[in-house]
Every structure is written in structure tokens, then in C-alpha cells.
Enzyme design. Structure first.
Site, short mmCIF file in Angstrom:
data_model
loop_
_atom_site.label_atom_id
_atom_site.label_comp_id
_atom_site.label_asym_id
_atom_site.label_seq_id
_atom_site.Cartn_x
_atom_site.Cartn_y
_atom_site.Cartn_z
N CYS A 1 0.83 -1.21 0.00
CA CYS A 1 0.00 0.00 0.00
C CYS A 1 0.86 1.26 0.00
CB CYS A 1 -0.92 0.02 1.21
SG CYS A 1 -2.19 -1.24 1.15
N ASP B 1 2.86 2.50 2.38
CA ASP B 1 3.24 3.02 3.69
C ASP B 1 3.23 1.86 4.68
OD1 ASP B 1 3.45 5.85 3.38
OD2 ASP B 1 1.27 5.96 3.25
N CYS C 1 6.66 8.28 2.91
CA CYS C 1 7.10 9.58 2.41
C CYS C 1 7.62 10.46 3.55
CB CYS C 1 5.93 10.26 1.71
SG CYS C 1 4.56 10.51 2.83
N CYS D 1 -0.87 10.01 7.05
CA CYS D 1 0.38 9.66 7.75
C CYS D 1 0.21 9.82 9.26
CB CYS D 1 1.54 10.53 7.27
SG CYS D 1 1.89 10.30 5.53
#
Ligand code: FES
Length: 283
Positions: A35, A37, A61, A105
Site C-alpha cells: 500500500c 506506507d 514519504c 500519515c
């Protein structure tokens, strides 16, 4: 290029607490490489039951790294009970805000912490499902369940499918789940409306002030704070609501648009359609 704050860039370039802990008390894994992450978070408690050390390993990221780094700093020194109250919005706030498209995130950080606490309390290892067996997976592409979508929508005051995608990725690939997500968002919006019986009774002035404050805190301030702004309720006089913008909203050229399109619109939606929002007179 995303518009990251200096604090996000600092935690991205100099991440705190990267690595592993020998014999941790709690370990949580969330996300998956497929996915895009993935995050492993672990912590160790001291003799008083406070988090003495927290470390992470992540694949993601800049904002995933910064969110994980921020979270480990935020939970150190807290008891497990205190740490589990940390919200994804608080992680974003710690970093001075995240672009809305990157809020997932902060959600991933919060979920990793919950998984680590779950592991500490139950001893269950591996990728921990925090939801019961009856929880339906709505987004197959990202493995996001109904309860996760409802939770992220409720906690962050979300009102659209696009926002849900920004906060938990659901709906961000093939799009087959978007109709389902829309129904869940509508369900949460309905929950926020006053009940018919409550709406039928006219509010006392005190009830109106409380409700206005509640709607501002829940629906408006989180949106403004994400961009470094804020607002304060100054007065409620009949249908006239007086506010003062703070932070980056004070003196912003778009303040009157925000007052009308965001503050007044939300108060009319959730309190009364007759409300008029004005800014306090400046000295
Ligand atoms: S099933 Fe949700 S994006 Fe594909």
C-alpha cells in the site's frame, strides 16, 4: 512539491528515535509495503509505568517519517493510558500542520501506537487488527474497514469522500468503494445534526452559546488550525455570533470568505439557519 512546515522538514531530515528496542513492552505494525506506507512502532516502559523509550521503523514519504518521529517524541514520559489519548490531529499539530492529502500519515502513526498498546496489553503479535470480526472491509485496495472510516470521519469532522481518502487512503485507487464511503460519511453527518426532538425545542441562550462553542471547536477550529490559524468565540447576542480570528487567520485577506463560507455555514448547518457571524470590532 508539498508545502511542508519547517518542523515537518526537520523531523524528515533528522528523524528522532529511528530503530528498534531490545525486548520492547509493546510493538505495533500497521500498513503494508504493497500500500506504499508501513510503520512499526515500539516502546519500553520504566519502573513507574511511563514510556521511557519509543522507536520506529517506517517505509513511506517525508510526512510518514516526520509523523512517526513526532509521535515517538510526544509519547515519551507518558503512561500508556495517557499515550493512547494522542490523536492524529495532535500529531499533525505537533508538526505545525500537514497538507490535507498527507493526513493519512498522522492516522497511520496513531494506529501504530494503538497496535503497540494492544500488543502490550494482550501479548498479541504481528499486524494487529484493532477491530472486531464483524467489521467489514470497505476498501479492498487499502484494506480499510468500515469502523476505521467511521472513526476517522467522526474524529476529524470530515464531510466528503475526498477527505476520507486523504485521511486513510480508502477510495484512493480503483474507486469501487467510493459509493460505500459516501454512505458512511452521510451517516456521520446525520449523527452530527441535532435530533428532531432537540431541534423542535427552542434553545435557551445558554444552550445556544454552548452549542455554538461546541460546533466551532469540532467543525471549524480543526480546519483553521491545520493552516496555522484559529478563532475564538467572543459573544452570542440573539442570532448574532461575534468571533475573532487568531493565528494566521488574523489579518488574512480571505478572512471574510472564511467567516461566511466556513464559520457561518457550519453554524447554520448545526445550530440555527438564522445565525449571522461577524468579526469583533478591532480597536
Ligand atoms: S476498493 Fe477502495 S479504492 Fe479500490
Amino acid at each position: 512539491m508539498w508545502d511542508y512546515t519547517d518542523k515537518v522538514m526537520d523531523h524528515f531530515h533528522n528523524p528522532r528515535n529511528v530503530g528498534k528496542i531490545d525486548n520492547p513492552d509493546g510493538v505495533g505494525h500497521v500498513g503494508s509495503l504493497a500500500c506504499g506506507d508501513a510503520l512499526t512502532l515500539m516502546f519500553k516502559l520504566d519502573a513507574e509505568g511511563r514510556i521511557a523509550d519509543a522507536k520506529f521503523q517506517t517505509f513511506g514519504c517525508a510526512s510518514a517519517i516526520a509523523s512517526s518521529s513526532a509521535l515517538t517524541e510526544m509519547v515519551k514520559g507518558k503512561t500508556v493510558t495517557e499515550a493512547e489519548k494522542v490523536t492524529n490531529q495532535q500529531i499533525a499539530d505537533f508538526l505545525g500542520g500537514l497538507p490535507e492529502q498527507k493526513m493519512h500519515c498522522s492516522v497511520m502513526g496513531r494506529e501504530a501506537l494503538e497496535a503497540a498498546i494492544h500488543n502490550y496489553r494482550t501479548g498479541e503479535e504481528g499486524v494487529v487488527s484493532l477491530h472486531d470480526d464483524h467489521d467489514r472491509v470497505v476498501c479492498q485496495c487499502f484494506g480499510v474497514s468500515e469502523s476505521e472510516i467511521l472513526r476517522v470521519t467522526r474524529e476529524n469532522g470530515l464531510t466528503s469522500v475526498e477527505q476520507v481518502t486523504n485521511y486513510c487512503k480508502a477510495g484512493g485507487a480503483c474507486g469501487k468503494c467510493r459509493d460505500d464511503i459516501e454512505l458512511l460519511v452521510k451517516r456521520v453527518i446525520e449523527e452530527r445534526r441535532p435530533t428532531a426532538s432537540a431541534a423542535a425545542k427552542p434553545l435557551t441562550n445558554l444552550q445556544k452559546i454552548r452549542l455554538v462553542q461546541e460546533v466551532i471547536d469540532r467543525e471549524v477550529r480543526p480546519l483553521l488550525q491545520r493552516d496555522g490559524g484559529d478563532l475564538e468565540l467572543v459573544d452570542v447576542d440573539g442570532d448574532r455570533v461575534v468571533i475573532a480570528f487568531r493565528g494566521l487567520c488574523a489579518g488574512c485577506a480571505s478572512a471574510s470568505v472564511t467567516r461566511h463560507e466556513v464559520v457561518q455555514a457550519k453554524l447554520r448547518e448545526f445550530v440555527a439557519s438564522t445565525l449571522v457571524v461577524v468579526e469583533e470590532d478591532k480597536p
